[in-house]
Design a protein around this motif. Structure first.
Motif, mmCIF file in Angstrom:
data_model
loop_
_atom_site.group_PDB
_atom_site.id
_atom_site.type_symbol
_atom_site.label_atom_id
_atom_site.label_comp_id
_atom_site.label_asym_id
_atom_site.label_seq_id
_atom_site.Cartn_x
_atom_site.Cartn_y
_atom_site.Cartn_z
ATOM 1 N N SER A 213 -12.295 -42.135 -72.910
ATOM 2 C CA SER A 213 -11.804 -41.385 -71.752
ATOM 3 C C SER A 213 -10.408 -40.839 -72.042
ATOM 4 C CB SER A 213 -11.759 -42.274 -70.513
ATOM 5 O OG SER A 213 -10.870 -43.371 -70.705
ATOM 6 N N ARG A 214 -9.755 -41.401 -73.065
ATOM 7 C CA ARG A 214 -8.426 -40.959 -73.462
ATOM 8 C C ARG A 214 -8.347 -40.918 -74.985
ATOM 9 N NH1 ARG A 214 -4.897 -45.029 -69.514
ATOM 10 N NH2 ARG A 214 -5.899 -44.375 -67.553
ATOM 11 N N LEU A 215 -7.747 -39.855 -75.495
ATOM 12 C CA LEU A 215 -7.465 -39.753 -76.926
ATOM 13 C C LEU A 215 -5.964 -39.597 -77.097
ATOM 14 C CD1 LEU A 215 -10.312 -37.453 -78.308
ATOM 15 C CD2 LEU A 215 -9.750 -39.738 -79.120
ATOM 16 N N VAL A 216 -5.359 -40.524 -77.803
ATOM 17 C CA VAL A 216 -3.921 -40.488 -78.063
ATOM 18 C C VAL A 216 -3.717 -39.994 -79.495
ATOM 19 C CG1 VAL A 216 -1.854 -41.891 -78.391
ATOM 20 C CG2 VAL A 216 -3.355 -42.303 -76.429
ATOM 21 N N PHE A 217 -2.930 -38.939 -79.660
ATOM 22 C CA PHE A 217 -2.644 -38.378 -80.973
ATOM 23 C C PHE A 217 -1.172 -38.585 -81.289
ATOM 24 C CE2 PHE A 217 -6.255 -35.999 -79.317
ATOM 25 C CZ PHE A 217 -7.135 -36.018 -80.401
ATOM 26 N N LEU A 218 -0.899 -39.184 -82.441
ATOM 27 C CA LEU A 218 0.468 -39.491 -82.831
ATOM 28 C C LEU A 218 0.773 -38.836 -84.170
ATOM 29 C CD1 LEU A 218 0.612 -43.297 -81.930
ATOM 30 C CD2 LEU A 218 1.214 -41.334 -80.493
ATOM 31 N N GLY A 219 1.914 -38.150 -84.226
ATOM 32 C CA GLY A 219 2.354 -37.521 -85.467
ATOM 33 C C GLY A 219 3.864 -37.461 -85.496
ATOM 34 N N SER A 220 4.437 -37.535 -86.677
ATOM 35 C CA SER A 220 5.893 -37.582 -86.821
ATOM 36 C C SER A 220 6.385 -36.354 -87.580
ATOM 37 C CB SER A 220 6.308 -38.848 -87.570
ATOM 38 O OG SER A 220 5.816 -40.004 -86.906
ATOM 39 N N GLY A 221 7.636 -35.962 -87.324
ATOM 40 C CA GLY A 221 8.184 -34.783 -87.973
ATOM 41 C C GLY A 221 7.376 -33.561 -87.585
ATOM 42 N N PRO A 222 7.040 -32.693 -88.545
ATOM 43 C CA PRO A 222 6.230 -31.506 -88.220
ATOM 44 C C PRO A 222 4.877 -31.849 -87.598
ATOM 45 C CG PRO A 222 7.221 -31.274 -90.389
ATOM 46 C CD PRO A 222 7.486 -32.686 -89.950
ATOM 47 N N LEU A 223 4.382 -33.063 -87.849
ATOM 48 C CA LEU A 223 3.063 -33.431 -87.335
ATOM 49 C C LEU A 223 3.080 -33.813 -85.860
ATOM 50 C CD1 LEU A 223 1.488 -35.341 -90.353
ATOM 51 C CD2 LEU A 223 1.538 -32.882 -89.847
ATOM 52 N N ARG A 224 4.275 -33.881 -85.263
ATOM 53 C CA ARG A 224 4.301 -34.070 -83.809
ATOM 54 C C ARG A 224 3.769 -32.811 -83.115
ATOM 55 N NH1 ARG A 224 7.395 -33.395 -79.132
ATOM 56 N NH2 ARG A 224 7.255 -35.166 -77.687
ATOM 57 N N GLY A 225 4.119 -31.641 -83.642
ATOM 58 C CA GLY A 225 3.543 -30.411 -83.107
ATOM 59 C C GLY A 225 2.044 -30.377 -83.286
ATOM 60 N N LEU A 226 1.556 -30.904 -84.406
ATOM 61 C CA LEU A 226 0.117 -31.008 -84.623
ATOM 62 C C LEU A 226 -0.520 -31.936 -83.598
ATOM 63 C CD1 LEU A 226 -2.529 -30.730 -86.217
ATOM 64 C CD2 LEU A 226 -1.692 -32.527 -87.739
ATOM 65 N N ALA A 227 0.143 -33.055 -83.288
ATOM 66 C CA ALA A 227 -0.384 -33.979 -82.282
ATOM 67 C C ALA A 227 -0.513 -33.288 -80.923
ATOM 68 C CB ALA A 227 0.507 -35.211 -82.180
ATOM 69 N N ARG A 228 0.465 -32.454 -80.588
ATOM 70 C CA ARG A 228 0.400 -31.729 -79.310
ATOM 71 C C ARG A 228 -0.764 -30.741 -79.310
ATOM 72 N NH1 ARG A 228 5.856 -29.415 -77.052
ATOM 73 N NH2 ARG A 228 4.598 -29.538 -75.152
ATOM 74 N N GLU A 229 -0.986 -30.064 -80.434
ATOM 75 C CA GLU A 229 -2.125 -29.150 -80.527
ATOM 76 C C GLU A 229 -3.440 -29.912 -80.435
ATOM 77 O OE1 GLU A 229 -4.808 -25.979 -81.391
ATOM 78 O OE2 GLU A 229 -2.968 -26.249 -80.235
ATOM 79 N N ALA A 230 -3.517 -31.083 -81.077
ATOM 80 C CA ALA A 230 -4.731 -31.887 -81.021
ATOM 81 C C ALA A 230 -5.055 -32.320 -79.595
ATOM 82 C CB ALA A 230 -4.574 -33.111 -81.930
ATOM 83 N N ALA A 231 -4.028 -32.756 -78.865
ATOM 84 C CA ALA A 231 -4.244 -33.178 -77.481
ATOM 85 C C ALA A 231 -4.709 -32.013 -76.618
ATOM 86 C CB ALA A 231 -2.960 -33.791 -76.925
ATOM 87 N N LEU A 232 -4.138 -30.832 -76.854
ATOM 88 C CA LEU A 232 -4.548 -29.658 -76.093
ATOM 89 C C LEU A 232 -6.001 -29.295 -76.384
ATOM 90 C CD1 LEU A 232 -3.946 -27.312 -74.191
ATOM 91 C CD2 LEU A 232 -3.053 -26.039 -76.168
ATOM 92 N N LYS A 233 -6.416 -29.345 -77.663
ATOM 93 C CA LYS A 233 -7.810 -29.035 -77.998
ATOM 94 C C LYS A 233 -8.760 -29.987 -77.292
ATOM 95 C CE LYS A 233 -7.552 -25.724 -79.215
ATOM 96 N NZ LYS A 233 -6.206 -25.353 -79.314
ATOM 97 N N CYS A 234 -8.374 -31.255 -77.241
ATOM 98 C CA CYS A 234 -9.186 -32.263 -76.560
ATOM 99 C C CYS A 234 -9.341 -31.910 -75.081
ATOM 100 C CB CYS A 234 -8.523 -33.626 -76.744
ATOM 101 S SG CYS A 234 -9.168 -34.932 -75.701
#
Length: 370
Positions: A213-234
């Protein structure tokens, strides 16, 4: 190379995810043709570089900003068009000339043109680099032929026709890195992307099969922006039925960790940077203790619940994000299909639109600012 989606069926979204590695060499060709104009636009003057866009296009800036700053040796900031339009004077804080880099799939979002026009008024000497997937969009037409602007139009196949941005995200991200002269072996990148997609069905189906029911995406440095994109796609592809949350590995402990429950799956984007990676691995171990090994996926890891991402040597972290995002996109698609949502049109009632609607651009009067 993949030319069709990694799932059975014929959705645009699946095809647009699957085609990405094959499009990257054509993106590189488009940028190569524009490089002389781009180099002249950038110049030798120590310009402040502002990367802008809305939604997924804003996350492109967050992914590439740090690597570009290191490469160029000058300030590079990611500021969304939605922030520029709402508070334009906060962007123009000194007299340094600005190069505004605008990312846009269509260029028809109201904020895209409004942000560029506002900064044109407020920042003397402003120059524009527009990276877009639609040469016929409003943003491209506005700045094509302008003396202080270069428009880079990417190949038509990366102009996603599906609801969510997939090919357009990776195409514009790669274009940004190449436009500023970063050395990337695009052929090797494309081969690595195909390898990631080869195992995508099994990995993504396992996540969707757990019915999170929830997907948590974690990324550091440049991959924090990737985590935000991943959450949006979800959120987009599951119609909000699976809630996506994004944070950095270290930031997650400062409150956002409260989101964890028995139906949460955590996805950690393991950085290729040796120093940053330590923090990603720390939070992954901690999440295994909280959720159990079966509910923690490490993208780029090498353990039992990891999703391998082979990367060419010397690839910058922002370039690695092009490979890791394939895991995020396929996961969102698998969850969408598992829920019976139509990924090409998850909001048939128009509650959320492919090109944002309902935005009123209010006139900016500088004298109103206190």
């Amino acid at each position: 190379m993949h030319n069709s989606g990694p799932w059975p069926g014929h959705s645009r979204t699946a095809r647009e995810i699957g085609q990405q590695p094959a499009t990257w060499t054509r993106v590189a060709d488009a940028v190569r043709r524009a490089r002389p104009e781009i180099a002249e636009l950038i110049g030798d003057e120590p310009r402040r570089i502002v990367l802008t866009g809305a939604g997924t296009s804003a996350f492109i800036g967050e992914v590439v900003a740090r690597d570009l700053a290191r490469h160029l040796g000058r300030p590079v900031e990611a500021i969304a068009t939605t922030e520029i339009v709402a508070d334009p004077t906060a962007v123009v804080v000194d007299d340094r000339p600005i190069l505004l880099v605008s990312f846009a799939r269509s260029g028809n979002s109201p904020e895209s043109s409004a942000a560029a026009d506002l900064l044109q008024r407020l920042a003397p000497g402003l120059r524009h680099l527009v990276i877009t997937c639609d040469p016929g969009g409003q943003l491209a037409r506005r700045w094509s032929g302008a003396e202080n602007a270069v428009v880079v139009a990417l190949p038509d196949e990366v102009n996603d026709r599906g609801f969510a941005m997939t090919s357009s995200f990776t195409g514009m991200t790669l274009a940004a890195l190449l436009a500023f002269g970063m050395d990337i072996d695009v052929e090797a990148l494309a081969e690595a992307g195909s390898a990631v997609l080869d195992g995508a069905f099994e990995h993504a189906s396992a996540i969707a099969g757990a019915k999170p029911s929830r997907l948590v995406f974690l990324g550091s440095g440049p991959l924090r922006g990737l985590a935000r994109e991943a959450a949006l796609k979800c959120l987009e592809l599951t119609r909000g039925e699976v809630v996506g949350l994004a944070e950095s590995a270290l930031g997650f402990r400062h409150g956002p960790k409260s989101v964890l429950d028995e139906r949460t799956i955590a996805v950690v984007f393991r950085s290729p940077d040796p120093h940053t990676r330590r923090y990603d691995e720390d939070i992954a171990r901690e999440l295994v203790q909280s959720l159990g090994e079966e509910r923690v996926v490490v993208v780029g890891g090498d353990g039992a619940r990891s999703w391998p991402v082979p990367a060419p040597p010397g690839l910058p972290v922002a370039g690695y994000a092009l490979l890791a995002v394939l895991a995020a996109q396929t996961t969102a698609l698998a969850c969408s299909l598992a829920l019976g949502v139509t990924p090409d049109n998850p909001f048939p009632g128009g509650e959320v639109n492919r090109v944002v609607q309902g935005v009123v651009i209010h006139e900016f009067v500088p004298s109103e600012v206190s």
